[in-house]
Design an enzyme around this catalytic site. Structure first.
Site, PDB file in Angstrom:
ATOM      1  N   HIS A  23       1.954 -11.161  -1.972  1.00  0.00           N
ATOM      2  CA  HIS A  23       1.967 -11.106  -3.641  1.00  0.00           C
ATOM      3  C   HIS A  23       3.508 -10.920  -4.153  1.00  0.00           C
ATOM      4  O   HIS A  23       3.681 -10.089  -4.869  1.00  0.00           O
ATOM      5  CB  HIS A  23       1.027 -10.190  -4.084  1.00  0.00           C
ATOM      6  CG  HIS A  23      -0.425 -10.556  -3.808  1.00  0.00           C
ATOM      7  ND1 HIS A  23      -1.074 -11.219  -4.727  1.00  0.00           N
ATOM      8  CD2 HIS A  23      -1.347 -10.258  -2.810  1.00  0.00           C
ATOM      9  CE1 HIS A  23      -2.428 -11.464  -4.263  1.00  0.00           C
ATOM     10  NE2 HIS A  23      -2.637 -11.062  -3.079  1.00  0.00           N
TER      11      HIS A  23
ATOM     12  N   TYR B 217       1.553  -0.727   2.200  1.00  0.00           N
ATOM     13  CA  TYR B 217       2.366  -0.830   0.869  1.00  0.00           C
ATOM     14  C   TYR B 217       3.495   0.020   1.209  1.00  0.00           C
ATOM     15  O   TYR B 217       4.511  -0.563   0.790  1.00  0.00           O
ATOM     16  CB  TYR B 217       1.678  -0.190   0.010  1.00  0.00           C
ATOM     17  CG  TYR B 217       0.272  -1.200  -0.610  1.00  0.00           C
ATOM     18  CD1 TYR B 217      -0.092  -2.382   0.164  1.00  0.00           C
ATOM     19  CD2 TYR B 217      -0.730  -0.637  -1.571  1.00  0.00           C
ATOM     20  CE1 TYR B 217      -1.080  -2.998  -0.408  1.00  0.00           C
ATOM     21  CE2 TYR B 217      -1.833  -1.248  -1.787  1.00  0.00           C
ATOM     22  CZ  TYR B 217      -2.069  -2.499  -1.317  1.00  0.00           C
ATOM     23  OH  TYR B 217      -3.069  -3.228  -1.494  1.00  0.00           O
TER      24      TYR B 217
END
Length: 332
Positions: free
Chosen positions: A53, A322
């Site tokens: 993303h 992340y």
């Protein structure tokens, strides 16, 4: 990047096949290996960008809860008049320059941060496909590594073809059409992980989030989308917000006792009861969106009282993966 027959609006699988990646990527642990292989499949690493993303835009607005939200959870943002919201819309894959109409740009994402005090917040991370290709991080890594071994010179059936034949949920994730919306404001998003809500009386219910456009969904035919500018969705949002807000309903889908709460690849039936938690009203693109993207690290396990995580292994793995991604994009 060429378009692959049968890869209409798919995932990293098509990125790898189109780009010719052909080697398994190893690393010290599963979560770092996930980031490694995502970067390789995207032709990266791309300095300053997420491993997945990568192409995004940051906006701000408010969240106004319903009375039903307060009855379901004692979370502070469900029990105030309204709270500020930061949101990031994004395209899939780690390719920051991918045209919005490219089939591999979907499923798209939305990450939401609810600022319920000046210094405290909670996050939601969702995608525009209801479901996930794998039940565990290890299965997801196997999926991506099968992709990475399936370049144009791979023998038939390729590793990804064999993987999809043996994993129906991943095959469905890859082959389900994912057309381009006319706007980020006309796209639905789904939280594939379950959370447990607890209200002031101590009642507990497992839920999954849905983020549904107030105006309803609207999509563009592939042939028409292909003629649009490469940054159509991002330009459209910048043009839209000064004149009208992008509004979404935040909805909780309630689990029944037999519904799996630790496997995001299994979608709950559409017949399950839903509760309208409130309205998200997004009004402003942040002035330095690119800088905000680099600083922001959304984390679905930043929770508050009234919301607890399920034991979904994909959910529990997200923060570490992340962290690897943000450490890399923050390097000078």
């Amino acid at each position: 990047m060429k378009k692959i027959r049968g890869c209409h609006a798919l995932t990293l699988a098509c990125v790898a096949i189109a780009g010719g990646a052909n080697a398994q990527v190893d690393g010290p642990d599963t979560n770092e290996r996930l980031v490694n292989v995502m970067e390789k499949l995207a032709g990266g690493p791309h300095k300053g960008h997420r491993a997945n993303h990568a192409k995004g835009i940051v906006v701000r607005g408010v969240f106004v809860p319903t009375a039903a939200a307060a009855a379901l959870s004692k979370a502070p943002h469900f029990n105030k008049g309204s709270v500020p919201v930061t949101a990031r819309f994004s395209n899939s894959t780690g390719v920051p320059s991918m045209p919005d109409a490219d089939g591999n740009a979907s499923p798209r994402g939305i990450a939401l941060r609810f600022h319920y005090t000046e210094r405290a917040y909670t996050d939601i991370v969702s995608i525009s496909y209801n479901g996930f290709p794998s039940a565990t991080p290890e299965q997801f890594l196997d999926f991506l590594n099968a992709v990475a071994r399936s370049g144009p010179k791979a023998a038939k059936p390729t590793p990804i073809e064999r993987y999809l034949a043996a994993h129906p949920k991943a095959r469905q994730f890859v082959t389900t059409p994912k057309p381009m919306p006319v706007s980020f404001a006309r796209q639905s998003f789904y939280g594939v992980n379950a959370f447990r809500f607890i209200n002031a009386q101590g009642d507990k219910r497992y839920i999954r989030y849905q983020i549904l456009p107030v105006e309803g969904e609207q999509f563009i035919a592939d042939r028409d989308a292909a003629r649009l500018p490469a940054n159509h969705l991002f330009d459209e949002l910048r043009a839209r917000l000064p004149r009208e807000a992008a509004q979404f309903r935040l909805v909780a889908q309630l689990a029944q006792p037999a519904d799996p709460i630790n496997d995001g690849s299994q979608v709950w039936p559409t017949s399950r009861e839903t509760v309208d938690l409130g309205r998200i009203v997004l009004t402003t693109v942040v002035e330095d969106s690119a800088g905000a993207e680099r600083r922001l690290q959304f984390n679905p396990l930043i929770l508050t009282e009234g919301i607890e995580p399920s034991d979904d292994p994909i959910l529990l793995a997200r923060p570490e993966a992340y962290t690897y991604s943000i450490e890399r994009r923050s390097q000078p």
